[in-house]
Design a protein around this motif. Structure first.
Motif, PDB file in Angstrom:
ATOM      1  N   PRO A 202       0.806  -1.235   0.000  1.00 18.07           N
ATOM      2  CA  PRO A 202       0.000   0.000   0.000  1.00 18.07           C
ATOM      3  C   PRO A 202       0.834   1.277   0.000  1.00 18.07           C
ATOM      4  CG  PRO A 202      -0.133  -1.136   2.126  1.00 18.07           C
ATOM      5  CD  PRO A 202       0.559  -2.068   1.179  1.00 18.07           C
ATOM      6  N   GLU A 203       2.114   1.150   0.355  1.00 14.71           N
ATOM      7  CA  GLU A 203       2.987   2.335   0.343  1.00 14.71           C
ATOM      8  C   GLU A 203       3.195   2.904  -1.052  1.00 14.71           C
ATOM      9  OE1 GLU A 203       4.299  -0.329   3.795  1.00 14.71           O
ATOM     10  OE2 GLU A 203       3.640  -0.587   1.727  1.00 14.71           O
ATOM     11  N   ILE A 204       2.688   2.199  -2.071  1.00 14.21           N
ATOM     12  CA  ILE A 204       2.791   2.702  -3.444  1.00 14.21           C
ATOM     13  C   ILE A 204       2.148   4.075  -3.579  1.00 14.21           C
ATOM     14  CG2 ILE A 204       0.674   1.517  -4.153  1.00 14.21           C
ATOM     15  CD1 ILE A 204       3.746   2.270  -6.359  1.00 14.21           C
ATOM     16  N   THR A 205       1.193   4.401  -2.715  1.00 16.04           N
ATOM     17  CA  THR A 205       0.544   5.719  -2.811  1.00 16.04           C
ATOM     18  C   THR A 205       1.542   6.852  -2.611  1.00 16.04           C
ATOM     19  OG1 THR A 205      -0.054   5.589  -0.454  1.00 16.04           O
ATOM     20  CG2 THR A 205      -1.697   4.838  -2.070  1.00 16.04           C
ATOM     21  N   ALA A 206       2.642   6.571  -1.900  1.00 16.68           N
ATOM     22  CA  ALA A 206       3.691   7.582  -1.704  1.00 16.68           C
ATOM     23  C   ALA A 206       4.736   7.527  -2.807  1.00 16.68           C
ATOM     24  CB  ALA A 206       4.359   7.388  -0.346  1.00 16.68           C
ATOM     25  N   GLY A 207       4.600   6.549  -3.718  1.00 19.58           N
ATOM     26  CA  GLY A 207       5.504   6.487  -4.859  1.00 19.58           C
ATOM     27  C   GLY A 207       6.343   5.227  -4.908  1.00 19.58           C
ATOM     28  N   ASP A 208       6.640   4.821  -6.127  1.00 13.61           N
ATOM     29  CA  ASP A 208       7.590   3.745  -6.423  1.00 13.61           C
ATOM     30  C   ASP A 208       8.925   4.444  -6.660  1.00 13.61           C
ATOM     31  OD1 ASP A 208       9.063   1.670  -7.404  1.00 13.61           O
ATOM     32  OD2 ASP A 208       7.708   1.143  -9.030  1.00 13.61           O
ATOM     33  N   LYS A 209       9.838   4.337  -5.706  1.00 19.39           N
ATOM     34  CA  LYS A 209      11.064   5.142  -5.737  1.00 19.39           C
ATOM     35  C   LYS A 209      12.129   4.498  -6.618  1.00 19.39           C
ATOM     36  CE  LYS A 209      10.849   4.722  -1.330  1.00 19.39           C
ATOM     37  NZ  LYS A 209      11.182   4.683   0.119  1.00 19.39           N
ATOM     38  N   ARG A 210      12.645   5.260  -7.568  1.00 24.52           N
ATOM     39  CA  ARG A 210      13.777   4.812  -8.367  1.00 24.52           C
ATOM     40  C   ARG A 210      15.061   5.358  -7.739  1.00 24.52           C
ATOM     41  NH1 ARG A 210      14.785   3.424 -13.502  1.00 24.52           N
ATOM     42  NH2 ARG A 210      13.317   1.771 -12.927  1.00 24.52           N
ATOM     43  N   VAL A 211      15.895   4.444  -7.258  1.00 21.96           N
ATOM     44  CA  VAL A 211      17.185   4.800  -6.679  1.00 21.96           C
ATOM     45  C   VAL A 211      18.254   4.495  -7.723  1.00 21.96           C
ATOM     46  CG1 VAL A 211      18.786   4.426  -4.776  1.00 21.96           C
ATOM     47  CG2 VAL A 211      16.311   4.156  -4.397  1.00 21.96           C
ATOM     48  N   VAL A 212      18.976   5.506  -8.148  1.00 19.72           N
ATOM     49  CA  VAL A 212      20.048   5.330  -9.120  1.00 19.72           C
ATOM     50  C   VAL A 212      21.332   4.981  -8.375  1.00 19.72           C
ATOM     51  CG1 VAL A 212      21.425   6.444 -10.903  1.00 19.72           C
ATOM     52  CG2 VAL A 212      18.975   6.940 -10.730  1.00 19.72           C
ATOM     53  N   ILE A 213      21.934   3.847  -8.746  1.00 18.79           N
ATOM     54  CA  ILE A 213      23.188   3.403  -8.118  1.00 18.79           C
ATOM     55  C   ILE A 213      24.281   3.403  -9.187  1.00 18.79           C
ATOM     56  CG2 ILE A 213      24.340   1.585  -6.820  1.00 18.79           C
ATOM     57  CD1 ILE A 213      21.578   0.531  -6.041  1.00 18.79           C
ATOM     58  N   ILE A 214      25.342   4.164  -8.956  1.00 19.99           N
ATOM     59  CA  ILE A 214      26.448   4.278  -9.895  1.00 19.99           C
ATOM     60  C   ILE A 214      27.712   3.745  -9.235  1.00 19.99           C
ATOM     61  CG2 ILE A 214      27.875   5.869 -11.251  1.00 19.99           C
ATOM     62  CD1 ILE A 214      25.433   7.740 -11.358  1.00 19.99           C
ATOM     63  N   ALA A 303      26.472  13.638 -14.932  1.00 20.13           N
ATOM     64  CA  ALA A 303      27.897  13.896 -14.707  1.00 20.13           C
ATOM     65  C   ALA A 303      28.506  12.821 -13.810  1.00 20.13           C
ATOM     66  CB  ALA A 303      28.089  15.274 -14.084  1.00 20.13           C
ATOM     67  N   LEU A 304      27.771  12.397 -12.793  1.00 23.64           N
ATOM     68  CA  LEU A 304      28.258  11.322 -11.922  1.00 23.64           C
ATOM     69  C   LEU A 304      28.490  10.049 -12.733  1.00 23.64           C
ATOM     70  CD1 LEU A 304      25.892  11.780  -8.824  1.00 23.64           C
ATOM     71  CD2 LEU A 304      28.273  12.539  -9.044  1.00 23.64           C
ATOM     72  N   TYR A 305      27.580   9.794 -13.673  1.00 23.16           N
ATOM     73  CA  TYR A 305      27.696   8.570 -14.464  1.00 23.16           C
ATOM     74  C   TYR A 305      28.854   8.645 -15.451  1.00 23.16           C
ATOM     75  CZ  TYR A 305      26.476   4.575 -17.339  1.00 23.16           C
ATOM     76  OH  TYR A 305      26.522   3.384 -18.011  1.00 23.16           O
ATOM     77  N   ILE A 306      29.014   9.766 -16.132  1.00 24.32           N
ATOM     78  CA  ILE A 306      30.133   9.878 -17.080  1.00 24.32           C
ATOM     79  C   ILE A 306      31.464   9.868 -16.334  1.00 24.32           C
ATOM     80  CG2 ILE A 306      31.183  11.294 -18.885  1.00 24.32           C
ATOM     81  CD1 ILE A 306      28.645   9.836 -19.732  1.00 24.32           C
ATOM     82  N   ASP A 307      31.498  10.409 -15.117  1.00 21.36           N
ATOM     83  CA  ASP A 307      32.703  10.246 -14.282  1.00 21.36           C
ATOM     84  C   ASP A 307      33.048   8.764 -14.143  1.00 21.36           C
ATOM     85  OD1 ASP A 307      32.979  12.951 -13.801  1.00 21.36           O
ATOM     86  OD2 ASP A 307      32.041  12.895 -11.810  1.00 21.36           O
ATOM     87  N   ALA A 308      32.033   7.958 -13.834  1.00 22.68           N
ATOM     88  CA  ALA A 308      32.250   6.519 -13.630  1.00 22.68           C
ATOM     89  C   ALA A 308      32.654   5.833 -14.934  1.00 22.68           C
ATOM     90  CB  ALA A 308      30.982   5.880 -13.067  1.00 22.68           C
ATOM     91  N   ILE A 309      32.090   6.263 -16.055  1.00 23.36           N
ATOM     92  CA  ILE A 309      32.457   5.690 -17.368  1.00 23.36           C
ATOM     93  C   ILE A 309      33.929   5.976 -17.657  1.00 23.36           C
ATOM     94  CG2 ILE A 309      32.098   5.894 -19.861  1.00 23.36           C
ATOM     95  CD1 ILE A 309      29.894   4.351 -18.578  1.00 23.36           C
ATOM     96  N   GLU A 310      34.357   7.204 -17.415  1.00 29.95           N
ATOM     97  CA  GLU A 310      35.754   7.575 -17.672  1.00 29.95           C
ATOM     98  C   GLU A 310      36.706   6.730 -16.816  1.00 29.95           C
ATOM     99  OE1 GLU A 310      35.002  12.281 -18.885  1.00 29.95           O
ATOM    100  OE2 GLU A 310      35.575  11.733 -16.834  1.00 29.95           O
ATOM    101  N   LYS A 311      36.348   6.514 -15.566  1.00 31.79           N
ATOM    102  CA  LYS A 311      37.191   5.697 -14.684  1.00 31.79           C
ATOM    103  C   LYS A 311      37.213   4.248 -15.159  1.00 31.79           C
ATOM    104  CE  LYS A 311      36.360   8.567 -10.592  1.00 31.79           C
ATOM    105  NZ  LYS A 311      35.672   8.636  -9.277  1.00 31.79           N
ATOM    106  N   ALA A 312      36.046   3.728 -15.552  1.00 34.75           N
ATOM    107  CA  ALA A 312      35.975   2.329 -16.013  1.00 34.75           C
ATOM    108  C   ALA A 312      36.786   2.126 -17.280  1.00 34.75           C
ATOM    109  CB  ALA A 312      34.514   1.942 -16.236  1.00 34.75           C
ATOM    110  N   ALA A 313      36.732   3.107 -18.185  1.00 37.16           N
ATOM    111  CA  ALA A 313      37.489   2.992 -19.439  1.00 37.16           C
ATOM    112  C   ALA A 313      38.988   3.010 -19.192  1.00 37.16           C
ATOM    113  CB  ALA A 313      37.091   4.132 -20.383  1.00 37.16           C
ATOM    114  N   LYS A 314      39.421   3.777 -18.198  1.00 33.65           N
ATOM    115  CA  LYS A 314      40.845   3.815 -17.865  1.00 33.65           C
ATOM    116  C   LYS A 314      41.308   2.490 -17.261  1.00 33.65           C
ATOM    117  CE  LYS A 314      41.234   8.811 -17.157  1.00 33.65           C
ATOM    118  NZ  LYS A 314      41.448   9.890 -16.161  1.00 33.65           N
ATOM    119  N   ARG A 315      40.411   1.870 -16.483  1.00 34.64           N
ATOM    120  CA  ARG A 315      40.774   0.598 -15.861  1.00 34.64           C
ATOM    121  C   ARG A 315      40.825  -0.556 -16.871  1.00 34.64           C
ATOM    122  NH1 ARG A 315      36.909   2.163 -11.685  1.00 34.64           N
ATOM    123  NH2 ARG A 315      35.401   0.764 -12.646  1.00 34.64           N
ATOM    124  N   ALA A 316      40.035  -0.430 -17.937  1.00 24.86           N
ATOM    125  CA  ALA A 316      39.897  -1.547 -18.900  1.00 24.86           C
ATOM    126  C   ALA A 316      41.201  -1.769 -19.653  1.00 24.86           C
ATOM    127  CB  ALA A 316      38.762  -1.221 -19.855  1.00 24.86           C
TER     128      ALA A 316
END
Length: 316
Positions: A202-214, A303-316
């Motif tokens: 029933p807590e759906i009335t307050a919203g289905d929360k999307r949490v972005v994890i990077i 910006a947080l996500y592209i930061d993570a992409i840049e770091k991942a590409a350097k590690r690869a």
């Protein structure tokens, strides 16, 4: 960097809300070059590397004609510094085949995000079952008898297909059990197809929360998708209202616990769905919500996500 986005057709993008577009825009702002293709444009010939017909594009900054096409060419996937797999569900056989091609491209040196193997191993509905401590009562089955038992136990339930998105094919059945048999037949195709049943929250009335994890770390704001009118679905595609909110301590702890496990498996970007305190889905194919959070709070998730992409590409 040279970035390749494997996604749905560019012409179908709704740039006023599209998360992939916000990634492209931030990458372009940093001077990275952008190319795109659809999974159907990838091919692999024996003795050669995985290739794709790619469109090199330049963003215009306009909403209607939002890109211009510089060139269209056949390119090796591994020539790009990072390959972002952003194909929307359904999680069907063609999606699986695309991950196999991208996994081969990884062996050839490509940095693919999210990891193709991890995408295959974490179907978005089923992935929650690994974390029962964070999940409400949930059943995965194709048996009508199982569903009747689950309904008798929990009274108010939600039924949904395993390969849907945007709230498609979701049904709620209350204590009266009205149409439970018919809905079950619709979802399981008379016993041929597996689907999911969850206790209604029933807590759906307050919203289905999307949490972005990077890269294992949740963003400081979530997007609560709030059902409107008589609708029980909060999905934006189903008419829900998106309201950005600061993440709660409880949701942050849940997201970090799940993110720590899944980021180690190659899932750099996760969209965790939480109703109340219960996780309902773990979205890994093409998580959204960037644009709404950015527009409403100024929190620069792209910006947080592209930061993570840049770091991942350097590690690869």
């Amino acid at each position: 960097m040279k970035l390749l986005f494997v996604a749905d057709p560019l012409e179908a993008f709704k740039t006023y809300k599209d998360t992939t577009y916000t990634m492209m825009r931030e990458a372009t702002r940093r001077g990275h070059t952008i190319a795109a293709c659809e999974p159907r444009h990838m091919h692999w010939e024996s003795g050669q590397k995985v290739r794709a017909q790619v469109r090199e594009i330049v963003l215009t900054g306009e909403q209607n004609v939002w890109f211009t096409e510089a060139t269209v060419r056949d390119a090796e996937i591994a020539e790009f510094d990072a390959v972002l797999m952003r194909k929307d569900p359904p999680f069907d056989a063609e999606f699986i085949y695309a991950t196999h091609l991208l996994e081969q491209a990884e062996r050839e040196g490509a940095c693919v995000i999210n990891s193709p193997q991890a995408l295959r191993n974490h179907p978005e509905k089923l992935a929650v079952m690994e974390f029962p401590q964070f999940v409400g009562p949930t059943l995965v089955t194709r048996s009508a008898e199982d569903v009747r038992r689950f309904h008798a136990e929990h009274g108010d339930i939600v039924l949904k297909p395993l390969d849907g998105m945007g709230g498609m094919g979701i049904f709620r059945v209350g204590p009266d059990g009205l149409n439970l048999g018919s809905i079950t037949e619709t979802l399981n195709h008379n016993g041929a197809t597996t689907f999911m049943v969850q206790k209604f929250l029933p807590e759906i009335t307050a919203g289905d929360k999307r949490v972005v994890i990077i890269d294992g770390e949740p963003a400081p704001f979530v997007l609560a998708r709030i059902p409107q009118g008589t609708e029980v679905r909060g999905n934006l595609a189903a008419g829900g209202k998106g309201v950005a909110q600061p993440i709660t301590d409880s949701d942050r702890a849940t997201a970090r616990a799940i993110g720590k496990v899944l980021s180690a498996r190659g899932l750099l970007l996760i969209g965790l769905d939480i109703i109340g305190t219960k996780v309902t889905e773990i979205n890994v194919t093409s998580p959204t919500g960037f644009r709404e959070i950015l527009d409403q709070t100024g929190c620069d998730v792209p910006a947080l996500y592209i930061d993570a992409i840049e770091k991942a590409a350097k590690r690869a």
